[in-house]
Design a protein around this motif. Structure first.
Motif, PDB file in Angstrom:
ATOM      1  N   GLY A  47       0.733  -1.162   0.002  1.00  0.00           N
ATOM      2  CA  GLY A  47       0.042  -0.125  -0.136  1.00  0.00           C
ATOM      3  C   GLY A  47       0.855   1.329  -0.102  1.00  0.00           C
ATOM      4  N   GLY A  48       2.048   1.194   0.324  1.00  0.00           N
ATOM      5  CA  GLY A  48       2.869   2.350   0.183  1.00  0.00           C
ATOM      6  C   GLY A  48       3.776   2.678  -1.106  1.00  0.00           C
ATOM      7  N   TYR A  49       4.416   3.632  -1.348  1.00  0.00           N
ATOM      8  CA  TYR A  49       5.352   4.105  -2.254  1.00  0.00           C
ATOM      9  C   TYR A  49       6.856   3.829  -1.988  1.00  0.00           C
ATOM     10  CZ  TYR A  49       1.436   6.821  -4.110  1.00  0.00           C
ATOM     11  OH  TYR A  49       0.152   7.215  -4.621  1.00  0.00           O
ATOM     12  N   THR A  50       7.634   3.339  -2.844  1.00  0.00           N
ATOM     13  CA  THR A  50       9.067   2.839  -2.650  1.00  0.00           C
ATOM     14  C   THR A  50       9.922   3.433  -3.844  1.00  0.00           C
ATOM     15  OG1 THR A  50      10.305   1.221  -2.072  1.00  0.00           O
ATOM     16  CG2 THR A  50       8.629   0.838  -3.726  1.00  0.00           C
ATOM     17  N   LYS A  51      11.071   3.391  -3.545  1.00  0.00           N
ATOM     18  CA  LYS A  51      11.957   3.500  -4.616  1.00  0.00           C
ATOM     19  C   LYS A  51      12.904   2.249  -4.622  1.00  0.00           C
ATOM     20  CE  LYS A  51      16.190   4.963  -4.380  1.00  0.00           C
ATOM     21  NZ  LYS A  51      17.408   4.218  -4.481  1.00  0.00           N
ATOM     22  N   SER A  80       1.352   5.447  -9.933  1.00  0.00           N
ATOM     23  CA  SER A  80       2.369   6.294 -10.056  1.00  0.00           C
ATOM     24  C   SER A  80       3.880   5.722 -10.344  1.00  0.00           C
ATOM     25  CB  SER A  80       2.669   7.113  -8.646  1.00  0.00           C
ATOM     26  OG  SER A  80       3.695   7.969  -8.858  1.00  0.00           O
ATOM     27  N   VAL A  81       4.429   6.048 -11.462  1.00  0.00           N
ATOM     28  CA  VAL A  81       5.839   5.371 -11.771  1.00  0.00           C
ATOM     29  C   VAL A  81       6.818   6.549 -12.423  1.00  0.00           C
ATOM     30  CG1 VAL A  81       7.038   3.787 -13.313  1.00  0.00           C
ATOM     31  CG2 VAL A  81       4.959   2.977 -12.309  1.00  0.00           C
ATOM     32  N   SER A  82       7.901   6.431 -11.841  1.00  0.00           N
ATOM     33  CA  SER A  82       8.674   7.719 -12.395  1.00  0.00           C
ATOM     34  C   SER A  82      10.282   7.061 -12.381  1.00  0.00           C
ATOM     35  CB  SER A  82       8.597   8.977 -11.539  1.00  0.00           C
ATOM     36  OG  SER A  82       8.982   8.695 -10.215  1.00  0.00           O
ATOM     37  N   VAL A  83      11.080   7.652 -13.114  1.00  0.00           N
ATOM     38  CA  VAL A  83      12.289   7.229 -13.303  1.00  0.00           C
ATOM     39  C   VAL A  83      13.374   8.375 -12.838  1.00  0.00           C
ATOM     40  CG1 VAL A  83      11.780   5.123 -15.028  1.00  0.00           C
ATOM     41  CG2 VAL A  83      12.286   7.443 -15.774  1.00  0.00           C
ATOM     42  N   ARG A  84      14.657   7.725 -12.469  1.00  0.00           N
ATOM     43  CA  ARG A  84      15.827   8.694 -12.227  1.00  0.00           C
ATOM     44  C   ARG A  84      16.593   8.472 -13.483  1.00  0.00           C
ATOM     45  NH1 ARG A  84      19.100   8.162  -6.800  1.00  0.00           N
ATOM     46  NH2 ARG A  84      17.305   9.417  -5.935  1.00  0.00           N
ATOM     47  N   PRO A  85      17.004   9.729 -14.051  1.00  0.00           N
ATOM     48  CA  PRO A  85      17.960   9.769 -15.221  1.00  0.00           C
ATOM     49  C   PRO A  85      19.189   9.084 -14.888  1.00  0.00           C
ATOM     50  CG  PRO A  85      17.033  11.822 -14.909  1.00  0.00           C
ATOM     51  CD  PRO A  85      16.600  11.149 -13.768  1.00  0.00           C
ATOM     52  N   VAL A  86      19.740   8.229 -15.651  1.00  0.00           N
ATOM     53  CA  VAL A  86      21.166   7.744 -15.506  1.00  0.00           C
ATOM     54  C   VAL A  86      22.254   8.309 -16.532  1.00  0.00           C
ATOM     55  CG1 VAL A  86      22.451   5.540 -15.614  1.00  0.00           C
ATOM     56  CG2 VAL A  86      20.359   5.565 -14.798  1.00  0.00           C
ATOM     57  N   PRO A  87      23.204   8.877 -16.050  1.00  0.00           N
ATOM     58  CA  PRO A  87      23.985   9.545 -17.251  1.00  0.00           C
ATOM     59  C   PRO A  87      24.472   8.548 -18.270  1.00  0.00           C
ATOM     60  CG  PRO A  87      24.790  10.097 -14.971  1.00  0.00           C
ATOM     61  CD  PRO A  87      23.614   9.064 -14.803  1.00  0.00           C
ATOM     62  N   VAL A 133      13.878   3.624  -9.842  1.00  0.00           N
ATOM     63  CA  VAL A 133      12.502   3.746 -10.285  1.00  0.00           C
ATOM     64  C   VAL A 133      11.665   3.868  -9.008  1.00  0.00           C
ATOM     65  CG1 VAL A 133      10.294   2.661 -11.357  1.00  0.00           C
ATOM     66  CG2 VAL A 133      12.594   2.135 -12.326  1.00  0.00           C
ATOM     67  N   SER A 134      10.858   5.010  -9.007  1.00  0.00           N
ATOM     68  CA  SER A 134       9.795   5.347  -7.731  1.00  0.00           C
ATOM     69  C   SER A 134       8.515   4.930  -8.392  1.00  0.00           C
ATOM     70  CB  SER A 134       9.936   6.764  -7.418  1.00  0.00           C
ATOM     71  OG  SER A 134       8.847   6.837  -6.541  1.00  0.00           O
ATOM     72  N   MET A 135       7.845   3.996  -7.533  1.00  0.00           N
ATOM     73  CA  MET A 135       6.445   3.338  -7.652  1.00  0.00           C
ATOM     74  C   MET A 135       5.405   3.231  -6.561  1.00  0.00           C
ATOM     75  SD  MET A 135       8.114  -0.458  -8.188  1.00  0.00           S
ATOM     76  CE  MET A 135       8.849   0.001  -9.581  1.00  0.00           C
ATOM     77  N   GLY A 136       4.320   3.355  -7.075  1.00  0.00           N
ATOM     78  CA  GLY A 136       3.351   3.147  -5.947  1.00  0.00           C
ATOM     79  C   GLY A 136       1.968   3.673  -6.423  1.00  0.00           C
ATOM     80  N   PRO A 137       0.925   3.365  -5.645  1.00  0.00           N
ATOM     81  CA  PRO A 137       1.100   2.419  -4.341  1.00  0.00           C
ATOM     82  C   PRO A 137       1.078   1.336  -4.692  1.00  0.00           C
ATOM     83  CG  PRO A 137      -1.389   3.543  -4.775  1.00  0.00           C
ATOM     84  CD  PRO A 137      -0.265   4.094  -5.803  1.00  0.00           C
TER      85      PRO A 137
END
Length: 241
Positions: A47-51, A80-87, A133-137
Motif C-alpha cells: 500500500g505504500g510508495y517505494t524507490k 504512479s511510476v517515475s524514473v531517475r535519469p542515468v548519465p 524507479v519510484s513507484m506506488g501505491p
C-alpha cells in the motif's frame, strides 16, 4: 631451474590440481550466485510508495550490456511510476491501456506504465549499473511483485530474466526474474549493510551464517592444501639436491 612439474611427484601434482579446481569452483559459485538482475531493496510495504533500483551486472567477458527492459506486472498496475535519469542512458516509460481503470486521487486512471527501457549506455565486463524507479501505491492483497527483465548485450544476445521464484526447498532457476517482496505496513525488514539481525528471521540468519562458514571453510582448506603441496615439493627438491 626446475619447474614445479619436475620437482613434485605425480601424486603431489594431482593434489595440486584438485586444490586448484576447488578454488575455481568456490569463485565460480560466488560469481554465479551474485550475477542475476535483481531489485533492491528486496522488500517494501504493501500500500505504500517505494524507490527500487534494478541492479544489472554484466555477465559476459567479451560483450557489454547495452539495453535493459523491465516489464511491470500487468495484473497489478501502478498508478504512479517515475524514473531517475542515468548519465549516458536514454530511458523510455511506455504506458498501456488498462482493462480495469485504477482509482486514484484525481479520479480514474485508464493507462499505466507497463514497460521501462534503458538504452544507449554501456555496462562493461566486470561492472554493474543500477536503474532507479519510484513507484506506488503498491498492492495490498499480494505478497510479492515479479518484474520480468530483458538484458541485451553488444553482440546481440538477449538474456530474459523471467522465471518465477522457486517453491520452498527447490533449486533456484537459471534466469530468475527480479522479485519485490511486499510486507504488511510496519513490518518491512531492514535492508543494507547496517540492518539489524533482529529484523531477520532466525532460520534465514542461520542459513546465511551456515553458507558463509561453509565457503570460509572451503577457502581455508584449499589454502592449507596448497601450502602442504608446496612444502612437500620443496622438501623433495632439497632432499634430491
Amino acid at each position: 631451474m626446475l619447474s614445479l612439474s619436475h620437482v613434485l611427484p605425480r601424486g603431489a601434482r594431482r593434489l595440486g590440481a584438485v586444490a586448484g579446481l576447488a578454488a575455481v569452483s568456490v569463485v565460480g559459485l560466488a560469481t554465479a550466485a551474485s550475477a542475476h538482475v535483481t531489485v533492491n531493496p528486496k522488500t517494501a510495504e504493501q500500500g505504500g510508495y517505494t524507490k527500487v533500483a534494478f541492479r544489472v551486472p554484466n555477465e559476459r567477458d567479451n560483450a557489454s550490456t547495452t539495453k535493459l527492459v523491465v516489464h511491470l506486472p500487468a495484473e497489478h498496475p501502478l498508478s504512479s511510476v517515475s524514473v531517475r535519469p542515468v548519465p549516458g542512458w536514454t530511458v523510455k516509460a511506455e504506458k498501456s491501456k488498462l482493462a480495469t481503470p485504477i482509482k486514484n486521487h484525481g479520479g480514474e486512471q485508464t493507462e499505466a506504465v507497463m514497460k521501462i527501457t534503458w538504452s544507449g549506455g554501456k555496462i562493461d565486463p566486470g561492472t554493474f549499473q543500477e536503474f532507479d524507479v519510484s513507484m506506488g501505491p503498491l498492492p495490498t492483497n499480494i505478497g510479492e511483485m515479479m518484474f520480468k527483465a530483458d538484458q541485451t548485450y553488444s553482440n546481440g544476445e538477449v538474456v530474459k530474466w523471467d522465471q518465477p521464484p522457486p517453491a520452498a526447498g527447490a533449486a533456484e532457476p537459471e534466469h530468475p526474474a527480479p522479485v519485490l517482496k511486499l510486507v504488511p505496513k510496519g513490518q518491512q525488514e531492514a535492508v543494507g549493510l547496517t540492518a539489524s539481525t533482529k529484523t531477520k528471521p532466525a532460520a534465514a540468519a542461520s542459513a546465511d551464517d551456515g553458507t558463509a562458514r561453509l565457503l570460509g571453510g572451503i577457502g581455508i582448506a584449499v589454502g592449507a592444501l596448497g601450502l602442504t603441496v608446496g612444502g612437500y615439493g620443496l622438501t623433495r627438491a632439497r632432499s634430491r639436491s
